[in-house]
Design an enzyme around this catalytic site. Sequence first.
Site, PDB file in Angstrom:
ATOM      1  N   HIS A   1     -38.948   8.758 -56.491  1.00 10.46           N
ATOM      2  CA  HIS A   1     -37.951   9.131 -57.357  1.00 10.46           C
ATOM      3  C   HIS A   1     -38.126  10.193 -58.115  1.00 10.46           C
ATOM      4  CE1 HIS A   1     -34.580   6.073 -57.222  1.00 10.46           C
ATOM      5  NE2 HIS A   1     -35.521   5.207 -57.013  1.00 10.46           N
TER       6      HIS A   1
ATOM      7  N   ASP B   1     -31.940  -2.199 -55.836  1.00  9.28           N
ATOM      8  CA  ASP B   1     -31.323  -0.764 -55.806  1.00  9.28           C
ATOM      9  C   ASP B   1     -29.817  -0.628 -55.328  1.00  9.28           C
ATOM     10  OD1 ASP B   1     -33.248   0.033 -57.414  1.00  9.28           O
ATOM     11  OD2 ASP B   1     -34.372   1.069 -55.731  1.00  9.28           O
TER      12      ASP B   1
ATOM     13  N   GLU C   1     -38.871  -1.827 -66.252  1.00  8.49           N
ATOM     14  CA  GLU C   1     -37.665  -1.682 -65.665  1.00  8.49           C
ATOM     15  C   GLU C   1     -37.476  -2.754 -64.514  1.00  8.49           C
ATOM     16  OE1 GLU C   1     -34.566   1.712 -63.863  1.00  8.49           O
ATOM     17  OE2 GLU C   1     -36.819   1.990 -63.673  1.00  8.49           O
ATOM     18  N   HIS C   2     -38.254  -2.666 -63.420  1.00  6.71           N
ATOM     19  CA  HIS C   2     -38.340  -3.487 -62.288  1.00  6.71           C
ATOM     20  C   HIS C   2     -39.765  -4.157 -62.648  1.00  6.71           C
ATOM     21  CE1 HIS C   2     -36.228   0.316 -61.048  1.00  6.71           C
ATOM     22  NE2 HIS C   2     -35.354  -0.528 -60.892  1.00  6.71           N
TER      23      HIS C   2
ATOM     24  N   GLN D   1     -40.745   3.224 -55.609  1.00 10.90           N
ATOM     25  CA  GLN D   1     -40.371   3.691 -56.872  1.00 10.90           C
ATOM     26  C   GLN D   1     -40.997   5.262 -57.286  1.00 10.90           C
ATOM     27  OE1 GLN D   1     -37.498   2.192 -58.628  1.00 10.90           O
ATOM     28  NE2 GLN D   1     -37.662   1.450 -56.343  1.00 10.90           N
TER      29      GLN D   1
ATOM     30  N   HIS E   1     -13.765 -10.030-105.390  1.00  6.98           N
ATOM     31  CA  HIS E   1     -13.605 -10.911-104.124  1.00  6.98           C
ATOM     32  C   HIS E   1     -12.942 -12.113-104.388  1.00  6.98           C
ATOM     33  CE1 HIS E   1     -16.122  -7.771-102.624  1.00  6.98           C
ATOM     34  NE2 HIS E   1     -16.358  -8.332-101.391  1.00  6.98           N
TER      35      HIS E   1
END
Length: 437
Positions: free
Chosen positions: A266, A366, A332-333, A263, A425
């Site tokens: 990236h 992924d 995230e992961h 990761q 109403h």
Amino acid sequence: MIQTIDLRGTRPTPASLLAAVPRALTDVATASDVAADLINDVRLRGEEALLDQAERLDHVRPAYVRVPLFHIEEALDGLDPSVRTAIEETIRRVRLASAAQVPAGVTTTISAGAVVTQRWQPVSRVGLYVPAGKAVYPSSVVMNVIPAQVAGVASLALASPAQSRFDGRVHPTILAVAGLLGIDEIYAMGGAGAIGALAYGVADIGLAPVQLVTGPGNVYVAAAKRLIRGQAGIDSEAGPTDILVIADDEADPLLVAADMVSQAEHDELAAAVLVTDSVSLARRVEARLTELAVSTTHSERVTIALGGTQSAIVLVDDLTVAAAFSNAFGPEHLEIQTQDPDAVLERIENAGAIFLGAHSPVSLGDYVAGSNHVLPTNGQSRFSSGLGAYTFLRPQQVVRYDRDALHAVAGHIVALAQAEALPAHGDAVTARFVDEA
């Protein structure tokens, strides 16, 4: 190379855990002014603004913003057979998992003649963003398109930056995968300007506004998505990726380190975090990280990411605190590499996607796990979810009462309307029974 945060000997509170969470020294808000200028430029000047932005930011002026069909056909013809096979298998698996995300409609009979139906209605038009910066992401085409198609979205527009090494075309692998999925409305545009173009439309290239914008991107894309919310919906403000690994002394340090590096490659702002109750494992993982960072292809990028404020090895007394730290981080992961991963899973509340055991690495998710890799970053899994078919669906309640069923509750409606000082109403109900009055 990577910092150590030692929480041993403490029983941290949720607030202190949040304070201890490592984060990159970036903020989406800091990119808002730049993103707003790019979006406004597109709204004012349309295609010319998109061309100018591509020339300035992507270092190429594309011949076409709206990708012609022959570009897609040529990309399909040139797609490597092994890549095509891998993409087709990914499509199959993601389609299966996405189909399970479509809720069934439910009809509830409240009383005789009183029925409320819960239905799920897809948005009609969606803009899908596929980044192409430090890497190319054909897998993101699959992850964006398949859930939308499964949900029943009728109109899909895809945007991806023009590539200087391909003479201003969208990356051919992205085009080819879009072609495999039947997407032919594609635009060579990137960054905040592309997000604005999708949300507001660009008449001079035939781009109609979308209702929802999805897909990952850099901090400027995240800022743009925040800015266009209200004009269009968004999935999340996805930014630099992150991984958090909970591991005990039974974990293989090489596998833990390899997953963290996967990761970190990236982006320099990617976060890689290990949380463990084992000092021995922490030391072995740190040694492996040093080895892998030197030998991996994107060594400089990985080294910067692992040495950043957003990455850390966190020492805790036990796996209960490890799970609490993870919940505060909101990864995230999340990988759980422990002797009993299910026991840890029971304590997990916040995560975009969760990977259990030594043979479920994030890399699997992924690509071909069947799960979706468009996930909330920067702690947003604490309050939002990853992309799925449900992202493109809106729950709607359909109410059907007959005369007798309405008459049975008319008095309640009038009483509540008067209590709220909204007598009209109640009048709207009693008007239906004037003949009885």
